[in-house]
Every structure is written in structure tokens, then in C-alpha cells.
Design a protein around this motif. Structure first.
Motif, short mmCIF file in Angstrom:
data_model
loop_
_atom_site.label_atom_id
_atom_site.label_comp_id
_atom_site.label_asym_id
_atom_site.label_seq_id
_atom_site.Cartn_x
_atom_site.Cartn_y
_atom_site.Cartn_z
N VAL A 34 -5.71 1.19 17.71
CA VAL A 34 -6.77 2.16 17.39
C VAL A 34 -6.32 3.58 17.72
CG1 VAL A 34 -8.61 0.48 17.75
CG2 VAL A 34 -7.78 1.82 19.69
N THR A 35 -5.01 3.80 17.86
CA THR A 35 -4.49 5.12 18.24
C THR A 35 -3.64 5.76 17.16
OG1 THR A 35 -2.57 4.11 19.31
CG2 THR A 35 -4.52 4.50 20.68
N THR A 36 -3.39 5.08 16.06
CA THR A 36 -2.55 5.62 15.00
C THR A 36 -3.31 5.61 13.68
OG1 THR A 36 -1.59 3.42 14.56
CG2 THR A 36 -0.42 4.84 16.12
N GLY A 37 -2.82 6.46 12.75
CA GLY A 37 -3.41 6.51 11.43
C GLY A 37 -4.54 7.49 11.32
N MET A 50 0.83 -1.21 0.00
CA MET A 50 0.00 0.00 0.00
C MET A 50 0.86 1.25 0.00
SD MET A 50 -2.95 1.13 2.68
CE MET A 50 -3.87 2.65 2.43
N THR A 51 1.96 1.22 0.78
CA THR A 51 2.86 2.38 0.82
C THR A 51 3.40 2.70 -0.56
OG1 THR A 51 3.46 1.84 3.10
CG2 THR A 51 4.95 3.29 1.87
N GLN A 52 3.79 1.67 -1.29
CA GLN A 52 4.33 1.88 -2.62
C GLN A 52 3.29 2.48 -3.56
OE1 GLN A 52 5.89 -1.68 -4.37
NE2 GLN A 52 6.60 -0.68 -6.21
N ARG A 53 2.05 1.96 -3.50
CA ARG A 53 1.01 2.50 -4.38
C ARG A 53 0.70 3.96 -4.06
NH1 ARG A 53 -1.12 -2.74 -3.51
NH2 ARG A 53 -2.48 -1.97 -1.86
N LEU A 54 0.61 4.29 -2.77
CA LEU A 54 0.37 5.69 -2.41
C LEU A 54 1.51 6.58 -2.87
CD1 LEU A 54 -1.08 5.31 1.21
CD2 LEU A 54 -2.31 6.03 -0.85
N LEU A 55 2.76 6.12 -2.68
CA LEU A 55 3.91 6.91 -3.10
C LEU A 55 3.90 7.15 -4.60
CD1 LEU A 55 6.53 8.28 -2.24
CD2 LEU A 55 7.70 6.09 -2.50
N ALA A 101 2.44 8.16 3.39
CA ALA A 101 2.01 6.79 3.06
C ALA A 101 2.31 5.83 4.20
CB ALA A 101 2.70 6.34 1.77
N ARG A 102 3.46 6.02 4.85
CA ARG A 102 3.77 5.16 6.00
C ARG A 102 2.78 5.40 7.14
NH1 ARG A 102 7.13 0.92 6.04
NH2 ARG A 102 7.77 1.44 8.17
N TRP A 103 2.40 6.65 7.31
CA TRP A 103 1.44 6.99 8.37
C TRP A 103 0.08 6.37 8.08
CZ3 TRP A 103 -2.72 10.75 8.19
CH2 TRP A 103 -3.31 10.97 9.43
N ILE A 104 -0.32 6.38 6.81
CA ILE A 104 -1.61 5.80 6.44
C ILE A 104 -1.53 4.28 6.38
CG2 ILE A 104 -3.34 5.65 4.60
CD1 ILE A 104 -2.70 8.54 3.88
N GLY A 105 -0.43 3.76 5.81
CA GLY A 105 -0.32 2.32 5.61
C GLY A 105 0.01 1.53 6.86
N GLY A 106 0.60 2.17 7.87
CA GLY A 106 0.95 1.45 9.09
C GLY A 106 -0.25 0.78 9.74
N PRO A 107 -1.33 1.53 10.02
CA PRO A 107 -2.51 0.89 10.61
C PRO A 107 -3.13 -0.19 9.71
CG PRO A 107 -2.60 3.28 10.88
CD PRO A 107 -1.46 2.99 9.96
#
Length: 492
Positions: A214-217, A1-6, A186-192
Motif C-alpha cells: 500500500v506504499t507504491t503506485g 497492463m504495462t504493454q497496453r499503457l505503453l 507504466a511500470r510505476w502504475i502496473g507494479g501495484p
């Protein structure tokens, strides 16, 4: 997912830069060329004014000096001709051929025709691009000649190239900055999302020891994680309840049935002969109820956990089950054969192949007429390995075969003693192993159960193995007139 967002962010940024920088580069290039043309035109007009005065007052030597000075200042060439095209002053040597064709040059000819404008031409001389400007020389209403001024355009080209290079470097810098920010975003979104994936894999394994964060992203992902955790907790509660039910039912149902069977056995010596049929019927129904309980518990145990297929030796499993059932088949006057070439290993849930064959062979024995044959044969197909169990019983209609895998369903004319769970368990075990279970009409009469599994043995060349001959025997008279329903009819 990170790669696609980037990639998405960089693609969008690149499109924006292209839409901005390319038009900007072309506009700057056109402006530079226009500026160079206007500068050359102004120089030519200045020389034309000076030539008009010099020619009017008879000072050609001053004109020659001015032409040479102008050519030196602009780094180009300056030429002044009279109305016939004869050179009056020049900053560079002119050979005879060039001198003769001056009047025919397009820019000079245009300036000498009416003397009402300037003609601009670009040409390449010695590998260098030149800009040529020609303007008329007038004194009042009299046309005195024309001035041609030639300047090199390499300086303009250098400026344009530098601008394009600057735009390209600026674009690379912007893309680098966008890529850095996009990667962090992307890392912030893809991590969760990856955390949810990990939790889903853990849940698929049978438990969720660590809930999803449930505390990140982004807020939407946090809400999704919270919903997933609640769903996982509910599923674990349901699985635990089902597991507890299966364990308790195993004890609470099997123990009374065993006690009931023991009491019926103890009553047998004391039962009068005319009531012996009722006692046998009660014992038969007790056995049937025990088999039904075992089938239900097997289905519950299989559904309460996520089973993972493992490599299983199909040949060894088939030989072992045929050997185990051979004696019982002989007692009933039915032959049991194992045919086909070895097919190697396939993916199946541990113990599933043995249970599948036991159910199919049990059902086949229940409906097979005395003197008939039940055949177990192996076959390799392009899609995997197949186990076939074919009998010579009455078979099933198309509608009966469609419903045969339903729980508790039994054919209307099926033999007594079945529970309607055998084929349901066969289908569930086959599907859990990643395979397929089918019921087909057997050649020559009867029914053929087909179990298809993904094989681990390399295929023969082309993926189509040599066919294994299927036994073709005519059904006996008893089979034609029997009231059974083929493989699985008793438990279907």
C-alpha cells in the motif's frame, strides 16, 4: 497492463506528431517552391530590363553576354526572343525544330500576348525537373519580345527531402523519449496492479501470507490495495471461523448422536412389542439426523477451501462404486448395471466423483421398485464426459426437478429417511469440478441424473462419439403406483 499503457502512450504521441509534422512538412514544401518561383521570376525580370535597354540602344552583343552570365550563375538556361518568336540571345544551342516552335510554347506565347505578365511551367527534361518562367520585354509601350528562364528544381527537392527527413528523425526521437518515459510510468502504475494480482491468486489458494503493498503506485491503486487487504483479512477470519465451526460441530454433534443411537440399541431388548414401532422410528430419525449432520459438514468442508480440479479416471471410479453398491442393490431386489464405452479421465475435485455416485446411487436405491434396474452409463460428448444414473422410479415433475438441488428440499411424496442434502452436495461438487449437474426424465419412466465433466481424453474424429444405447424398459406396475420421486427424491 504495462504493454497496453505503453502502446496507448505511444499511439497518442504518434497521432500528435502526425498532426503537427505532416502539415508542417507540406507548408515548408510549398514555401520552398514559392521561394524558387519568386527567385526565377526576379531573375527573368532583371534580364528583361537589361534586354529592353540593350535592344533600345542597339547593343545585342552585350545582351548575349549578359544572358550567358545569368545562365551560368543560376545553373539554368536563358533565352530572349523578339515579338515573332525568333531568338535574339540564348545561353544554349537551339536546333532548327526547337527554333521553329519557340513562339508556340505556352509560357512564351503567354508572355508575348499583350506582355502583361509571366507564365510559370514545370517540366522534366532528361530526368531532371525544371521550372520555366517567361516575362515580356518592354520599352515604354512597345513590346520588344520575351525572356524565358529555365532553372533546375533539384536543389529545392533536396531541401524539401531533407526537411521531411529531419521531421521524421525528430518524430522518432520524440517517440523514443515518450516511450522511455511511458515505460517507466507504466511500470510505476502496473507494479501495484501486479502485486494485487499476486495477492488475489494467493487468496484464491486459501490464504494471504503477504498482503498487497500500500506504499507504491498512484493514490487510487494504494487505496484499492488497502481495501483489498481489509477484505482479505475479513475473508480469512470468516474462513477460519467456519473451519472452527465445522470441526467443533463434527465433535459436538456426532458424539451425542452416537451415544443416543447406542442407548436406543441397548433399550431394544427391554421395549415391549407394542412399543417396538416407536423405538424403530426413533432409531430411523436418529440415523436420518446423523446423515444430515454428515451432509452439512461435507458442504461446510467443501465451501471453506478453494478446491482445485485434478485428473480423475472416471471409468475406474464408476466400476468401483458400482461394485461397492452391487451387494446392497441385490438385497433390495434391484439390478445395478454399468454400461457404455470407456471415457477416460476428466477434471474433478479429488473424491468428488465417488461422493456424487454414492449420493445418486443411494437415492436411486431408495425409490427404485423391486425388480427394476438402475443403470450407470458413460458417454463422451463434444463438451466433455458424461456419467448418467437412471432409475425406473416415478420420476419428478419439471418444477420438482428445478428445485431438487436446493438444500433441505424434498419432494412432497418422497420416501421417508431423506435429508434433502444429497443432491445439493452433488451439485456443489460438480460445480467445484467445473462441470454441470442435470436432472432429466428417463426414457421409459423414472429420472435420469446427468453429470458432465471436462474430459482429458482426445475426442473421436469430428468430436461426436458413437452413441451408447440407453436401456429402455417399461416401468413396472409398482413403479407406476409408487409414491417416490426418482433419483435424488429421497435426498432432494
Amino acid at each position: 497492463m504495462t504493454q497496453r499503457l505503453l502502446v496507448s502512450y505511444l499511439t497518442l504521441a504518434a497521432l500528435v506528431l502526425i498532426c503537427l509534422e505532416i502539415p508542417l512538412g507540406y507548408v515548408y514544401s510549398a514555401a520552398e517552391r514559392e521561394r524558387a518561383t519568386n527567385a526565377a521570376h526576379e531573375e527573368a525580370e532583371s534580364i528583361a530590363d537589361y534586354a529592353s535597354l540593350s535592344l533600345a540602344y542597339g547593343r545585342p552583343e552585350e545582351l548575349a553576354a549578359q544572358v550567358a552570365a545569368c545562365a551560368k550563375r543560376i545553373g539554368g538556361r536563358v533565352l530572349v526572343v523578339d515579338p515573332s518568336g525568333t531568338p535574339l540571345a540564348t545561353s544554349h544551342p537551339i536546333d532548327a525544330d526547337e527554333r521553329a516552335g519557340l513562339a508556340k510554347r505556352a509560357e512564351i506565347s503567354a508572355a508575348l500576348l499583350g506582355g502583361n505578365g509571366a507564365d510559370v511551367r514545370t517540366s522534366s527534361i532528361g530526368g531532371v525537373n525544371w521550372l520555366s518562367v517567361a516575362v515580356p520585354v518592354r520599352h515604354g509601350a512597345t513590346l520588344q519580345g520575351a525572356v524565358r528562364l529555365i532553372v533546375p528544381t533539384d536543389a529545392v527537392a533536396r531541401d524539401v527531402h531533407q526537411v521531411w527527413l529531419g521531421l521524421a528523425l525528430g518524430g522518432v526521437g520524440v517517440l523514443t523519449a515518450v516511450g522511455t518515459v511511458a515505460f517507466a510510468l507504466a511500470r510505476w502504475i502496473g507494479g501495484p496492479i501486479r502485486e494485487l494480482e499476486r495477492a488475489a491468486r494467493t487468496l484464491a489458494g486459501g490464504s494471504l501470507t503477504t498482503p498487497a503493498s500500500v506504499t507504491t503506485g498512484p493514490p487510487e491503486v494504494r487505496v484499492l490495495a488497502a481495501t483489498f487487504n481489509r477484505t482479505a483479512a475479513l475473508l480469512e477470519h470468516l474462513l477460519a471461523s467456519q473451519s472452527a465451526f465445522a470441526g467443533e460441530a463434527s465433535h459436538q454433534l456426532k458424539t451425542p448422536l452416537a451415544a443416543l443411537r447406542l442407548r436406543l440399541d441397548n433399550l431394544e431388548p427391554d421395549v415391549p412389542p407394542h412399543l417396538r414401532a416407536n423405538l424403530n422410528a426413533a432409531m430411523t430419525e436418529t440415523e436420518r439426523l446423523a446423515r444430515m449432520v454428515e451432509g452439512l459438514l461435507s458442504l461446510a468442508r467443501m465451501e471453506e477451501t478453494a478446491l482445485t480440479p485434478e485428473p480423475v479416471d472416471l471409468d475406474e471410479a464408476a466400476k468401483e462404486r458400482v461394485y461397492a453398491w452391487g451387494g446392497l442393490y441385490e438385497q433390495h431386489g434391484v439390478r445395478l448395471l454399468l454400461l457404455g464405452d470407456p471415457i477416460g479421465r476428466a477434471l474433478a475435485v479429488p473424491g468428488a466423483v465417488e461422493q456424487i455416485l454414492d449420493n445418486l446411487l443411494s437415492n436411486s436405491l431408495r425409490v427404485a421398485p423391486m425388480g427394476s434396474t438402475v443403470t450407470v452409463f458413460r458417454r463422451l460428448r463434444g463438451s466433455g464426459a458424461e456419467l448418467h444414473v437412471a432409475d425406473q422410479g416415478p420420476g419428478m415433475t419439471a418444477e420438482q426437478r428445478r428445485r431438487a438441488f436446493d438444500r433441505f428440499w424434498r419432494a412432497p411424496d418422497a420416501p421417508k429417511g431423506g435429508t434433502g442434502l444429497g443432491l445439493a452436495l452433488v451439485q456443489r461438487l460438480t460445480l467445484a469440478s467445473g462441470g454441470e449437474a442435470l436432472l432429466l426424465p428417463a426414457p421409459g419412466g423414472g429420472l435420469e441424473a446427468v453429470i458432465r465433466l471436462q474430459t482429458l481424453t482426445p475426442r473421436r474424429a469430428g468430436g461426436f462419439p458413437l452413441p451408447i444405447p440407453h436401456p429402455r424398459r417399461r416401468p413396472t406396475a409398482g413403479a407406476k403406483a409408487g409414491a417416490g420421486a426418482g433419483v435424488g427424491a429421497g435426498d432432494a
